[in-house]
Design a protein around this motif. Structure first.
Motif, short mmCIF file in Angstrom:
data_model
loop_
_atom_site.label_atom_id
_atom_site.label_comp_id
_atom_site.label_asym_id
_atom_site.label_seq_id
_atom_site.Cartn_x
_atom_site.Cartn_y
_atom_site.Cartn_z
N ASP A 84 0.82 -1.21 0.00
CA ASP A 84 0.00 0.00 0.00
C ASP A 84 0.86 1.26 0.00
O ASP A 84 0.40 2.33 -0.38
N GLY A 119 -3.29 -4.47 -2.62
CA GLY A 119 -2.34 -3.41 -2.34
C GLY A 119 -2.57 -2.20 -3.23
O GLY A 119 -2.90 -2.35 -4.41
N ARG A 120 -2.40 -1.02 -2.68
CA ARG A 120 -2.68 0.21 -3.43
C ARG A 120 -1.77 0.36 -4.64
O ARG A 120 -2.20 0.82 -5.71
N SER A 123 -3.10 -1.83 -7.36
CA SER A 123 -4.36 -1.28 -7.88
C SER A 123 -4.09 -0.12 -8.84
O SER A 123 -4.68 -0.04 -9.92
N THR A 137 -10.18 -5.19 -6.27
CA THR A 137 -9.02 -4.53 -5.69
C THR A 137 -9.20 -4.49 -4.18
O THR A 137 -10.29 -4.23 -3.68
N TYR A 138 -8.12 -4.74 -3.47
CA TYR A 138 -8.16 -4.79 -2.01
C TYR A 138 -6.97 -4.01 -1.48
O TYR A 138 -5.82 -4.25 -1.86
N GLU A 139 -7.26 -3.07 -0.59
CA GLU A 139 -6.22 -2.21 -0.03
C GLU A 139 -6.30 -2.21 1.49
O GLU A 139 -7.32 -2.57 2.07
N ASP A 140 -5.17 -1.81 2.09
CA ASP A 140 -5.08 -1.66 3.55
C ASP A 140 -5.39 -2.96 4.29
O ASP A 140 -6.08 -2.96 5.31
#
Length: 288
Positions: A84, A119-120, A123, A137-140
């Motif tokens: 991220d 992760g940003r 993405s 998309t998956y972040e944080d």
């Protein structure tokens, strides 16, 4: 040559930056140790799952199971795990370079692909690519991604394979080998596989309830989940390790820069003193 005041200002600035990088290095080192311990935690569980699946495979249960059946790969799902945040050396560039290599290999083979970005940085990268279908998309994510986001990634991959939308699911992540050695790697989730191992008498003589098929479903799902979980843990440990090394290099460079600037400032001050002494001597000689 810069003035003494300018050099003093630059030295203060570099020392301030050095304090920040030193603090980031210590934080990354602490997180890396915890992440490194976590990467070792799933090994006994995976060994037990491999032993159970080895026995079930010997009974022919896995031959036609929906998660073990191998099909010609015409569509592939890639799960790309990056960070991220930045300031982690070549961590993100290595995994994204591997991702591009996989896309080129698929294009050359006529394989269509889908992408899940974790992760940003991943993405942001995949959204800039042409003709790339992103289905999630998956972040944080936390350092121990056991919650809804982890199961969402796993179930998305499982549903895509079960429905026939994709014929294979691969995870692209950074494998943590040691604190100074991390390698971008690819591991396959679907079709499911296992490492054949020796089966103990306890596993052979056990009674499986409610049925062997149900036990296989649960064991295979957990083994696949443990592989995805292990990839996420390895990626996070690698990220902290590479950030620690990057911040250590930055701190060392700041120390060297402070020394160089200090030497330059001393030379400038000595030159100024020498110039003043020469002017005083010249004035005294002129008054004689």
């Amino acid at each position: 040559m810069a003035s003494t005041q300018q050099l003093k200002s630059r030295i203060r600035s570099v020392k301030s930056t050095k304090q920040i990088t030193k603090a980031m290095q210590m934080v990354a080192a602490s997180k890396m140790r915890r992440a490194q311990d976590a990467t070792k935690g799933s090994a006994p569980y995976e060994r037990a799952a491999n032993e159970l699946l080895t026995y079930l495979a010997s009974q022919g249960v896995t031959d036609q199971h929906k998660w073990f059946v191998k099909r010609p790969v015409k569509n592939r799902l890639l799960i790309v795990i990056a960070s991220d945040k930045g300031l982690a050396g070549a961590y993100n560039s290595n995994i994204l370079r591997l991702y591009l290599a996989q896309l080129k290999a698929d294009d050359a083979s006529g394989v269509k692909n889908l992408t899940i970005a974790v992760g940003r940085k991943a993405s942001q990268f995949v959204t800039r690519l042409k003709d790339t279908e992103v289905i999630g998309t998956y972040e944080d994510l936390p350092d121990h991604p056991e919650g809804a986001q982890f199961h969402a990634i796993l179930n998305t991959a499982k549903d895509a394979f079960e429905s026939g939308r994709v014929d294979a699911v691969d995870v692209l992540y950074t494998e943590f080998i040691s604190s100074i050695n991390q390698t971008a790697a690819v591991t396959r989730l679907f079709p499911a596989g296992f490492i054949e191992t020796e089966v103990s008498d306890a596993v052979r003589e056990a009674i499986y309830e409610p049925s062997i098929e149900r036990v296989l479903d649960d064991a295979a799902y957990r083994l696949i989940g443990s592989r995805l979980f292990q990839a996420l843990l390895d990626a996070r440990a690698s990220e902290h390790s590479m950030r620690m090394l990057a911040m250590k290099n930055a701190t060392d460079n700041a120390t060297d820069l402070v020394d160089d600037l200090t030497l330059e400032m001393n030379k400038a001050r000595q030159s100024a003193i020498t110039q003043e002494l020469a002017e005083i001597s010249g004035g005294a000689e002129a008054m004689k």
